[in-house]
Design a protein around this motif. Structure first.
Motif, mmCIF file in Angstrom:
data_model
loop_
_atom_site.group_PDB
_atom_site.id
_atom_site.type_symbol
_atom_site.label_atom_id
_atom_site.label_comp_id
_atom_site.label_asym_id
_atom_site.label_seq_id
_atom_site.Cartn_x
_atom_site.Cartn_y
_atom_site.Cartn_z
ATOM 1 N N GLY A 1 0.764 -1.363 -0.108
ATOM 2 C CA GLY A 1 -0.022 -0.003 0.144
ATOM 3 C C GLY A 1 0.966 1.281 0.041
ATOM 4 N N LEU A 2 2.033 1.189 0.413
ATOM 5 C CA LEU A 2 2.901 2.456 0.345
ATOM 6 C C LEU A 2 3.580 2.447 -0.739
ATOM 7 C CD1 LEU A 2 4.880 1.740 3.806
ATOM 8 C CD2 LEU A 2 2.892 3.351 3.225
ATOM 9 N N ILE A 3 3.579 1.632 -1.817
ATOM 10 C CA ILE A 3 4.382 1.941 -3.031
ATOM 11 C C ILE A 3 3.159 1.952 -4.092
ATOM 12 C CG2 ILE A 3 5.473 0.710 -4.970
ATOM 13 C CD1 ILE A 3 6.710 -1.202 -2.778
ATOM 14 N N ARG A 4 3.457 3.334 -4.691
ATOM 15 C CA ARG A 4 2.377 3.715 -5.792
ATOM 16 C C ARG A 4 3.000 3.407 -7.056
ATOM 17 N NH1 ARG A 4 2.260 7.802 -1.763
ATOM 18 N NH2 ARG A 4 3.500 8.964 -2.968
ATOM 19 N N PRO A 5 2.299 3.154 -8.155
ATOM 20 C CA PRO A 5 3.004 3.014 -9.419
ATOM 21 C C PRO A 5 2.997 4.527 -9.862
ATOM 22 C CG PRO A 5 0.548 2.046 -9.250
ATOM 23 C CD PRO A 5 0.742 2.649 -7.856
ATOM 24 N N MET A 6 4.250 4.522 -10.541
ATOM 25 C CA MET A 6 4.766 6.021 -10.937
ATOM 26 C C MET A 6 4.061 6.414 -12.408
ATOM 27 S SD MET A 6 8.595 5.603 -9.465
ATOM 28 C CE MET A 6 9.204 7.021 -10.812
ATOM 29 N N GLY A 7 2.731 6.332 -12.172
ATOM 30 C CA GLY A 7 1.967 6.891 -13.334
ATOM 31 C C GLY A 7 0.496 6.602 -13.249
ATOM 32 N N GLY A 8 -0.345 7.021 -14.052
ATOM 33 C CA GLY A 8 -1.795 6.741 -14.052
ATOM 34 C C GLY A 8 -2.431 6.813 -15.497
ATOM 35 N N GLU A 9 -3.501 6.475 -15.421
ATOM 36 C CA GLU A 9 -4.382 6.609 -16.683
ATOM 37 C C GLU A 9 -5.772 6.974 -16.433
ATOM 38 O OE1 GLU A 9 -5.574 2.102 -17.750
ATOM 39 O OE2 GLU A 9 -3.642 2.720 -18.137
ATOM 40 N N VAL A 10 -6.350 7.577 -17.401
ATOM 41 C CA VAL A 10 -7.838 7.920 -17.396
ATOM 42 C C VAL A 10 -8.329 7.493 -18.729
ATOM 43 C CG1 VAL A 10 -9.616 9.555 -17.337
ATOM 44 C CG2 VAL A 10 -7.719 9.652 -15.897
ATOM 45 N N SER A 11 -9.693 6.599 -18.701
ATOM 46 C CA SER A 11 -10.182 6.130 -20.063
ATOM 47 C C SER A 11 -11.627 7.000 -20.109
ATOM 48 C CB SER A 11 -10.431 4.842 -20.006
ATOM 49 O OG SER A 11 -9.278 4.169 -19.919
ATOM 50 N N LEU A 12 -11.828 7.030 -21.293
ATOM 51 C CA LEU A 12 -13.340 7.633 -21.557
ATOM 52 C C LEU A 12 -13.865 7.239 -22.985
ATOM 53 C CD1 LEU A 12 -15.344 9.916 -20.683
ATOM 54 C CD2 LEU A 12 -14.256 11.407 -22.048
ATOM 55 N N TRP A 13 -15.150 6.843 -23.468
ATOM 56 C CA TRP A 13 -15.674 6.291 -24.552
ATOM 57 C C TRP A 13 -16.050 7.454 -25.346
ATOM 58 C CZ3 TRP A 13 -20.052 6.456 -27.077
ATOM 59 C CH2 TRP A 13 -20.156 5.502 -28.142
ATOM 60 N N MET A 14 -15.749 7.614 -26.649
ATOM 61 C CA MET A 14 -16.001 8.304 -27.429
ATOM 62 C C MET A 14 -16.895 7.766 -28.663
ATOM 63 S SD MET A 14 -12.514 10.914 -27.606
ATOM 64 C CE MET A 14 -11.914 11.244 -26.003
ATOM 65 N N ASP A 15 -17.871 8.604 -28.969
ATOM 66 C CA ASP A 15 -18.764 8.095 -30.211
ATOM 67 C C ASP A 15 -17.736 8.770 -31.352
ATOM 68 O OD1 ASP A 15 -20.601 7.109 -31.895
ATOM 69 O OD2 ASP A 15 -22.104 8.581 -31.296
ATOM 70 N N ALA A 16 -16.878 8.137 -31.828
ATOM 71 C CA ALA A 16 -15.942 8.362 -33.153
ATOM 72 C C ALA A 16 -15.101 7.289 -33.266
ATOM 73 C CB ALA A 16 -15.266 9.423 -32.787
ATOM 74 N N SER A 17 -14.951 6.808 -34.411
ATOM 75 C CA SER A 17 -13.763 5.777 -34.897
ATOM 76 C C SER A 17 -12.609 5.896 -34.186
ATOM 77 C CB SER A 17 -13.649 5.776 -36.247
ATOM 78 O OG SER A 17 -13.024 6.596 -36.971
ATOM 79 N N PRO A 18 -11.737 4.760 -33.888
ATOM 80 C CA PRO A 18 -10.169 4.908 -33.508
ATOM 81 C C PRO A 18 -9.469 5.837 -34.518
ATOM 82 C CG PRO A 18 -11.067 2.760 -33.377
ATOM 83 C CD PRO A 18 -12.407 3.537 -34.064
ATOM 84 N N GLU A 19 -9.777 5.960 -35.860
ATOM 85 C CA GLU A 19 -9.130 6.764 -36.726
ATOM 86 C C GLU A 19 -9.448 8.225 -36.593
ATOM 87 O OE1 GLU A 19 -9.216 2.883 -37.947
ATOM 88 O OE2 GLU A 19 -10.989 4.174 -37.871
ATOM 89 N N GLU A 20 -10.682 8.676 -36.335
ATOM 90 C CA GLU A 20 -10.825 9.862 -35.993
ATOM 91 C C GLU A 20 -10.376 10.633 -34.878
ATOM 92 O OE1 GLU A 20 -15.210 11.013 -37.370
ATOM 93 O OE2 GLU A 20 -15.413 8.938 -36.203
ATOM 94 N N VAL A 21 -10.457 9.575 -33.783
ATOM 95 C CA VAL A 21 -9.667 10.138 -32.293
ATOM 96 C C VAL A 21 -8.015 10.109 -32.604
ATOM 97 C CG1 VAL A 21 -9.434 9.399 -30.033
ATOM 98 C CG2 VAL A 21 -11.559 8.975 -31.089
ATOM 99 N N TRP A 22 -7.573 9.078 -33.260
ATOM 100 C CA TRP A 22 -6.076 9.070 -33.567
ATOM 101 C C TRP A 22 -5.822 10.464 -34.312
ATOM 102 C CZ3 TRP A 22 -2.030 9.103 -36.985
ATOM 103 C CH2 TRP A 22 -0.869 9.049 -36.542
ATOM 104 N N ALA A 23 -6.351 10.741 -35.384
ATOM 105 C CA ALA A 23 -5.969 11.981 -35.756
ATOM 106 C C ALA A 23 -6.095 13.320 -34.880
ATOM 107 C CB ALA A 23 -6.904 12.216 -36.999
ATOM 108 N N LEU A 24 -6.917 13.213 -33.842
ATOM 109 C CA LEU A 24 -6.829 14.411 -32.996
ATOM 110 C C LEU A 24 -5.574 14.065 -31.771
ATOM 111 C CD1 LEU A 24 -8.768 16.683 -32.240
ATOM 112 C CD2 LEU A 24 -9.929 15.372 -30.706
#
Length: 157
Positions: A3-26
Motif C-alpha cells: 500500500g505504500l508503493i504507488r505506481p509511478m504513473g496513472g491513466e484515465v479512460s473515456l468512451w467516445m462516439d467516434a472511430s479510432p481513426e478519427e480520435v487518433w487524428a486528434l
C-alpha cells in the motif's frame, strides 16, 4: 504490491462516439493540444518534424498546474500506430523524465480512449514520486479527464 508503493504513473479512460481513426487524428496532432489540455497550452513540431511518426520531435509550452511556472519542454514520439496508439517521451535527448500517451480501442461502435503517463524509474524521480506522487498523480488524472472530455466534445460535435 504494498500500500505504500504507488505506481509511478496513472491513466484515465473515456468512451467516445467516434472511430479510432478519427480520435487518433486528434490525439496525434500535437499542434491542437492547447485546445484540450489544462496545462499544455500550445505545441509545435521541431527539428524538421512535420507530423506524427516514431522519432518525430516537438515541444510543448506548459503552464504547470495551470498557474505556473511556464516553460517549453522537448518531446519525442516513441509509439505511433494510426488508430491504436500515440505516445511520446518528455525530456532532453540525454534524459527522459516521463512518458505520455493515448491507447485507442474500438468498442461499442466508438472508441475507448485511454490517456496515460508514467515516470521513468530514475532514483530522483522515485524519490519525487514517493513524496509528491499522490498530489501530482491526482492533478495529472484530473487534467487527463479534462483533456479527454474536451476531445470528446470535438470528435462528437
Amino acid at each position: 504490491m504494498s500500500g505504500l508503493i504507488r505506481p509511478m504513473g496513472g491513466e484515465v479512460s473515456l468512451w467516445m462516439d467516434a472511430s479510432p481513426e478519427e480520435v487518433w487524428a486528434l490525439v496525434s496532432d500535437v499542434t491542437r493540444i492547447g485546445e484540450f489540455s489544462p496545462e499544455t497550452f500550445e505545441a509545435q513540431w521541431t527539428r524538421g518534424s512535420t507530423g506524427p511518426e516514431v522519432g518525430a520531435s516537438f515541444k510543448g509550452h506548459v503552464k504547470r498546474n495551470g498557474v505556473g511556472p511556464t516553460y517549453w519542454t522537448p518531446c519525442q514520439v516513441t509509439a505511433c500506430v494510426p488508430g491504436e496508439v500515440f505516445e511520446f517521451a518528455v525530456g532532453s535527448d540525454a534524459m527522459t523524465v516521463n512518458n505520455w500517451g493515448y491507447r485507442l480501442q474500438a468498442q461499442n461502435g466508438g472508441t475507448l480512449v485511454t490517456e496515460y503517463f508514467r515516470l521513468e524509474p530514475a532514483l530522483y524521480l522515485r524519490a519525487y514520486w514517493f513524496v509528491m506522487g499522490f498530489l501530482r498523480g491526482r492533478t495529472n488524472e484530473k487534467g487527463m479527464r479534462t483533456t479527454l472530455e474536451r476531445m470528446k466534445a470535438v470528435v462528437e460535435g
